[in-house]
Design a protein around this motif. Structure first.
Motif, mmCIF file in Angstrom:
data_model
loop_
_atom_site.group_PDB
_atom_site.id
_atom_site.type_symbol
_atom_site.label_atom_id
_atom_site.label_comp_id
_atom_site.label_asym_id
_atom_site.label_seq_id
_atom_site.Cartn_x
_atom_site.Cartn_y
_atom_site.Cartn_z
ATOM 1 N N CYS A 52 0.828 -1.211 0.000
ATOM 2 C CA CYS A 52 0.000 0.000 0.000
ATOM 3 C C CYS A 52 0.858 1.256 0.000
ATOM 4 N N ASP A 53 0.358 2.276 -0.706
ATOM 5 C CA ASP A 53 1.012 3.578 -0.630
ATOM 6 C C ASP A 53 -0.048 4.679 -0.700
ATOM 7 N N PHE A 54 0.406 5.889 -0.914
ATOM 8 C CA PHE A 54 -0.531 7.015 -0.813
ATOM 9 C C PHE A 54 -1.594 7.001 -1.911
ATOM 10 N N GLN A 55 -1.413 6.134 -2.901
ATOM 11 C CA GLN A 55 -2.390 6.064 -3.991
ATOM 12 C C GLN A 55 -3.353 4.895 -3.832
ATOM 13 N N SER A 56 -3.284 4.188 -2.710
ATOM 14 C CA SER A 56 -4.168 3.031 -2.560
ATOM 15 C C SER A 56 -5.022 3.174 -1.303
ATOM 16 N N ILE A 111 -3.943 1.469 15.025
ATOM 17 C CA ILE A 111 -3.836 0.859 13.693
ATOM 18 C C ILE A 111 -3.940 1.945 12.614
ATOM 19 N N LEU A 112 -4.912 2.851 12.789
ATOM 20 C CA LEU A 112 -5.074 3.943 11.817
ATOM 21 C C LEU A 112 -3.793 4.753 11.710
ATOM 22 N N GLN A 113 -3.244 5.095 12.873
ATOM 23 C CA GLN A 113 -2.026 5.905 12.925
ATOM 24 C C GLN A 113 -0.859 5.171 12.254
ATOM 25 N N TYR A 114 -0.742 3.877 12.562
ATOM 26 C CA TYR A 114 0.334 3.053 12.019
ATOM 27 C C TYR A 114 0.245 3.000 10.496
ATOM 28 N N ILE A 115 -0.950 2.743 9.969
ATOM 29 C CA ILE A 115 -1.107 2.611 8.516
ATOM 30 C C ILE A 115 -0.859 3.948 7.837
ATOM 31 N N ARG A 116 -1.424 5.012 8.396
ATOM 32 C CA ARG A 116 -1.228 6.344 7.789
ATOM 33 C C ARG A 116 0.253 6.708 7.779
ATOM 34 N N PHE A 117 0.904 6.492 8.894
ATOM 35 C CA PHE A 117 2.297 6.923 9.012
ATOM 36 C C PHE A 117 3.227 6.090 8.135
ATOM 37 N N HIS A 118 3.069 4.788 8.179
ATOM 38 C CA HIS A 118 4.057 3.945 7.504
ATOM 39 C C HIS A 118 3.761 3.688 6.038
ATOM 40 N N THR A 119 2.497 3.780 5.626
ATOM 41 C CA THR A 119 2.212 3.551 4.197
ATOM 42 C C THR A 119 1.839 4.843 3.484
ATOM 43 N N GLY A 120 1.363 5.843 4.221
ATOM 44 C CA GLY A 120 0.878 7.076 3.591
ATOM 45 C C GLY A 120 -0.484 6.892 2.946
ATOM 46 N N ALA A 121 -1.060 5.688 3.072
ATOM 47 C CA ALA A 121 -2.326 5.416 2.391
ATOM 48 C C ALA A 121 -3.483 6.122 3.079
ATOM 49 N N PRO A 122 -4.406 6.682 2.287
ATOM 50 C CA PRO A 122 -5.596 7.265 2.902
ATOM 51 C C PRO A 122 -6.524 6.154 3.403
ATOM 52 N N ILE A 123 -7.148 6.390 4.560
ATOM 53 C CA ILE A 123 -8.116 5.437 5.103
ATOM 54 C C ILE A 123 -9.492 5.892 4.624
ATOM 55 N N THR A 124 -10.249 4.980 4.042
ATOM 56 C CA THR A 124 -11.567 5.365 3.556
ATOM 57 C C THR A 124 -12.646 4.546 4.263
ATOM 58 N N ASN A 125 -13.815 5.173 4.453
ATOM 59 C CA ASN A 125 -14.949 4.439 5.001
ATOM 60 C C ASN A 125 -15.895 4.005 3.898
ATOM 61 N N SER A 126 -15.516 4.310 2.656
ATOM 62 C CA SER A 126 -16.389 3.999 1.535
ATOM 63 C C SER A 126 -15.838 2.785 0.794
ATOM 64 N N LYS A 127 -16.611 1.706 0.793
ATOM 65 C CA LYS A 127 -16.137 0.471 0.132
ATOM 66 C C LYS A 127 -15.819 0.683 -1.354
ATOM 67 N N PRO A 128 -16.647 1.420 -2.104
ATOM 68 C CA PRO A 128 -16.337 1.552 -3.531
ATOM 69 C C PRO A 128 -15.007 2.244 -3.823
ATOM 70 N N GLU A 129 -14.483 3.020 -2.861
ATOM 71 C CA GLU A 129 -13.203 3.713 -3.067
ATOM 72 C C GLU A 129 -12.005 2.835 -2.711
ATOM 73 N N ALA A 130 -12.253 1.716 -2.038
ATOM 74 C CA ALA A 130 -11.145 0.953 -1.452
ATOM 75 C C ALA A 130 -10.352 0.217 -2.516
ATOM 76 N N MET A 131 -9.034 0.304 -2.420
ATOM 77 C CA MET A 131 -8.186 -0.550 -3.255
ATOM 78 C C MET A 131 -7.687 -1.740 -2.443
ATOM 79 N N PHE A 132 -7.653 -1.548 -1.131
ATOM 80 C CA PHE A 132 -7.360 -2.655 -0.229
ATOM 81 C C PHE A 132 -8.403 -2.642 0.880
ATOM 82 N N ALA A 133 -8.830 -3.832 1.297
ATOM 83 C CA ALA A 133 -9.743 -3.921 2.438
ATOM 84 C C ALA A 133 -9.149 -4.923 3.410
ATOM 85 N N PHE A 134 -8.964 -4.479 4.644
ATOM 86 C CA PHE A 134 -8.399 -5.358 5.672
ATOM 87 C C PHE A 134 -9.542 -5.864 6.546
ATOM 88 N N ILE A 135 -9.609 -7.172 6.676
ATOM 89 C CA ILE A 135 -10.734 -7.815 7.351
ATOM 90 C C ILE A 135 -10.175 -8.798 8.368
#
Lengths: 197, 356, 149
Positions: free
Chosen positions: A55-59, A72-96
């Motif tokens: 993941c990176d800032f474009q995913s 977890i939010l802080q960790y993902i934002r900081f280390h991958t730069g990826a935006p966190i989305t609450n909208s499923k249609p925007e997701a390029m990755f979904a962690f379950i």
């Protein structure tokens, strides 16, 4: 407070990438996966390594509710730069986290005819992956058939995975992580629930 | 039947060794360092940064050395190097109004606030080869700099005599991430021109001056200097300066137009590049203006106005790849053409004999 | 506690604009400060942007290498650095400096030992460049043609 991630990012990420790549090339085969990474407890080192490597800032990343914890939010934002989305249609990755809840898969993007790659990759955390034939895989990368099982994944989940294959090459890809394990299910793999392919 | 041909590993290996030997040249001549290239062949390094589309003097200097001074090859090396690095994000737009000026000239106005600052230019040299050019000249007498060096075109803008750039506020497209499609918005055209081949853009720019798509240009302002770059890391949430880059900017003033709604006014073309690269940014500005033909209601009559032609052919890495791949084995393709040609000739012979 | 004249943005800017040799000279000893590395120095890219016509819509002009680093000091201050180029040591020392500058007990000392000297060097470097450029400024003089006299 931000956790550290890979100690030596170039080497550690390459070492983590290899088993993910092998898993994707050999659907359903379970690979040993022991990434040298610090990760928040709720996420776990295996899922964390997948996020760091892919993941990176474009995913944009969608997180299942039980994973939406501050650390977890802080960790993902900081280390991958990826935006966190609450909208499923925007997701390029979904962690379950399958041990907690498996969401409906219907709203995740399956790609477009022009760009089938603009689709979601599901990263599913399970306790233990085994070769028990709860489901049987067949297709590219599998000599004949290959059995696969992960606890907490219901027949309903497998039915929706089968349904997602009807529009191939549109579809979704899955990476399963268990304790020290990784396996994958690309969209090109056919799935049967009763063992008859 | 398709027959794959393998082999040549030993020959390739030996060719690489010979290349290495040739690159080093006469071992009795001292080896050049990348620092020497960066400092003393600075404009070659600037060109490699520009067209390699990567601002890093060290990497560009290494590329020039490794490519034995073949700048297109060096640009290729830099483009390849960039693909090995992760992208952290997009910076804030560089503010060229706040540039620390080393050179600034206008060909449109003689008297401008801040003055005409010639800087390090070849413009007034006599172009006489001189083996003694590096002899120490008396050092420069420092002068008091002007406190303000405003943009020349902003002064024209105050009178409404020139079109004013409008900021859309939407995120610009990125040709390194999205496939090109036409018509292409101006932001993506400028990105493509910024990494485009200087020679190609120069020739196109020249063609517009010679009548192939008239742009009637004046160099409104050319400035060279250092600009601070700001980036907003997600973990901080505020912009921080991450360093400074040398940029060259050209604002071209072009022929006036008018319409029922807009009184006659000058239009503009824009060029911006890494390092000191006036020829490049002037060419870029002229071509940028030519490519606005549709937007400004001009008839497209010349190559420099043909967006698809210009944009699709200005990248020298793409161009050299496609041209130079002709050197690589095409044995099978050529065999098939030979067979076809022999067959056609045989058929023609048969028909001729039958006719006789 | 002394107050300092720099804010976080301004000290981060100064640490990024300083040359490695100057930073090493003024702040090299900060490498000895005990810090937890939360992100080891890592080189990547940023896409630089310009504006059409200098002030219009943004466009992407090309990339630059940048090195980032993040640390946590013993007093739990997080220090960050994003520095153009590929110098890992530069990014690490800048991140450590960012962390200790957030510590009110250290900031005044770091300011006088590190930031003020670096600031002076930067101002001087820019002054010299501007003065050299100013030496190339054209003084126009007009020849009187005499028709109006």
């Amino acid at each position: 407070m931000t956790d550290a991630a890979f100690a030596t990012p170039a080497h550690d990420s390459a070492r983590s990438f290899r088993p993910i790549l092998d898993a994707m090339a050999n659907p359903g085969k379970i690979y040993s996966f022991k990434p040298a990474v610090q990760a928040p407890a709720g996420l776990g080192p295996e899922a964390a390594a997948v996020a760091l490597v892919l993941c990176d800032f474009q995913s944009p990343i969608w997180l299942e509710r039980s994973l939406r914890m501050a650390e977890i939010l802080q960790y993902i934002r900081f280390h991958t730069g990826a935006p966190i989305t609450n909208s499923k249609p925007e997701a390029m990755f979904a962690f379950i986290d399958a041990t907690r809840a498996v969401p409906s898969l219907t709203d995740f993007p399956m790609g477009t005819q022009e760009y089938p790659d603009r689709s979601v990759t599901l990263v599913i955390k399970a306790e233990r992956l085994t070769a028990n034939p709860d489901v049987t895989f067949k297709g590219p990368g599998i000599q004949s058939t290959r059995g696969f099982s992960a606890p907490h994944l219901s027949p309903a989940f497998w039915s929706s995975m089968i349904a997602s294959r009807t529009g191939f090459p549109l579809g979704m890809d899955v990476i399963f992580v268990g304790s020290h394990q990784v396996a994958a299910l690309p969209r090109s793999t056919q799935i049967s629930i009763d063992g008859a392919v | 039947m398709y027959v794959a041909v393998k082999g040549g590993e030993k020959a390739i290996d030996a060719a690489h060794r010979l290349l290495s030997e040739g690159r080093r040249g006469d071992p009795s001549v001292p080896e050049i360092t990348t620092e020497q290239i960066s400092e003393q062949l600075a404009l070659a390094v600037d060109r490699v940064m520009n067209e390699g589309s990567l601002y890093d003097r060290g990497l560009a200097s290494l590329a020039v050395k490794q490519a034995r001074g073949d700048l297109t090859e060096a640009i290729f090396l830099v483009r390849a190097a960039r693909t090995t690095l992760a992208r952290f994000g997009y910076t804030e737009p560089a503010n060229t109004s706040a540039m620390l000026i080393r050179r600034r000239v206008s060909a449109a106005f003689k008297d401008i606030p801040g003055g005409q600052i010639l800087g390090p230019t070849f413009d007034y040299t006599h172009r006489l080869l001189d083996a003694g050019f590096d002899r120490t000249s008396p050092s420069l007498v420092p002068e008091t700099p002007s406190s303000e060096i405003p943009k020349v075109l902003a002064m024209l803008g105050q009178e409404g005599l020139i079109e004013q750039p409008q900021a859309s506020g939407t995120a610009p497209g990125d040709v390194t991430q999205e496939p090109a499609s036409f018509p292409m918005p101006r932001d993506q055209r400028l990105q493509t021109l910024a990494r485009g081949d200087e020679g190609f853009l120069l020739s196109l720019a020249y063609s517009t001056q010679r009548g192939f798509g008239r742009t009637h240009p004046f160099a409104g302002e050319i400035r060279l200097g250092e600009v601070e770059i700001e980036f907003t890391p997600v973990e901080l949430g505020f912009p921080v300066v991450i360093g400074e880059v040398t940029l060259t900017e050209c604002e071209m003033i072009n022929q006036f137009i008018g319409s029922a709604d807009v009184p006659p006014q000058f239009t503009r073309g824009y060029g911006l590049g890494f390092g000191h690269c006036e020829r490049k940014v002037m060419s870029m500005a002229l071509v940028d203006r030519s490519l606005r033909a549709d937007e400004l209601g001009e008839e497209r009559v010349a190559p420099a106005q043909d967006e698809e032609f210009v944009i699709s052919h200005c990248d020298n890495v793409q161009a050299t790849g496609f041209v130079e791949h002709l050197k690589l084995p095409h044995y099978v393709d050529f065999q098939s053409e030979l067979i076809l040609l022999r067959k056609l000739r045989a058929e023609a012979n048969v028909m001729q004999e039958a006719a006789e | 506690m002394d107050t300092v004249s720099f804010n976080r943005q301004s000290w981060m800017r100064l640490l990024a604009l300083s040359s490695w040799s100057d930073l090493k000279e003024c702040a090299g000893y900060l490498a000895l400060v005990t810090c937890e590395i939360i992100r080891p120095p890592e080189t990547g890219l940023v896409m630089l942007r310009g504006r059409i016509g200098g002030t219009g819509s943004a466009f992407n002009m090309g990339e630059a290498t940048v090195t980032r680093c993040a640390v946590r000091s013993a007093k739990s201050h997080e220090g960050h650095a994003y520095i153009m180029g590929r110098n890992h040591e530069h990014a690490k020392i800048a991140a450590i400096c960012d962390a200790v500058m957030q510590d009110d007990n250290c900031s005044a000392r770091i300011e006088s030992l590190v930031l003020l000297p670096l600031q002076k060097i930067l101002v001087e470097r820019r002054k010299v460049a501007a003065q050299k450029a100013a030496a190339t400024k054209v003084d126009f003089f007009t020849l009187v043609r005499g028709e109006n006299d």
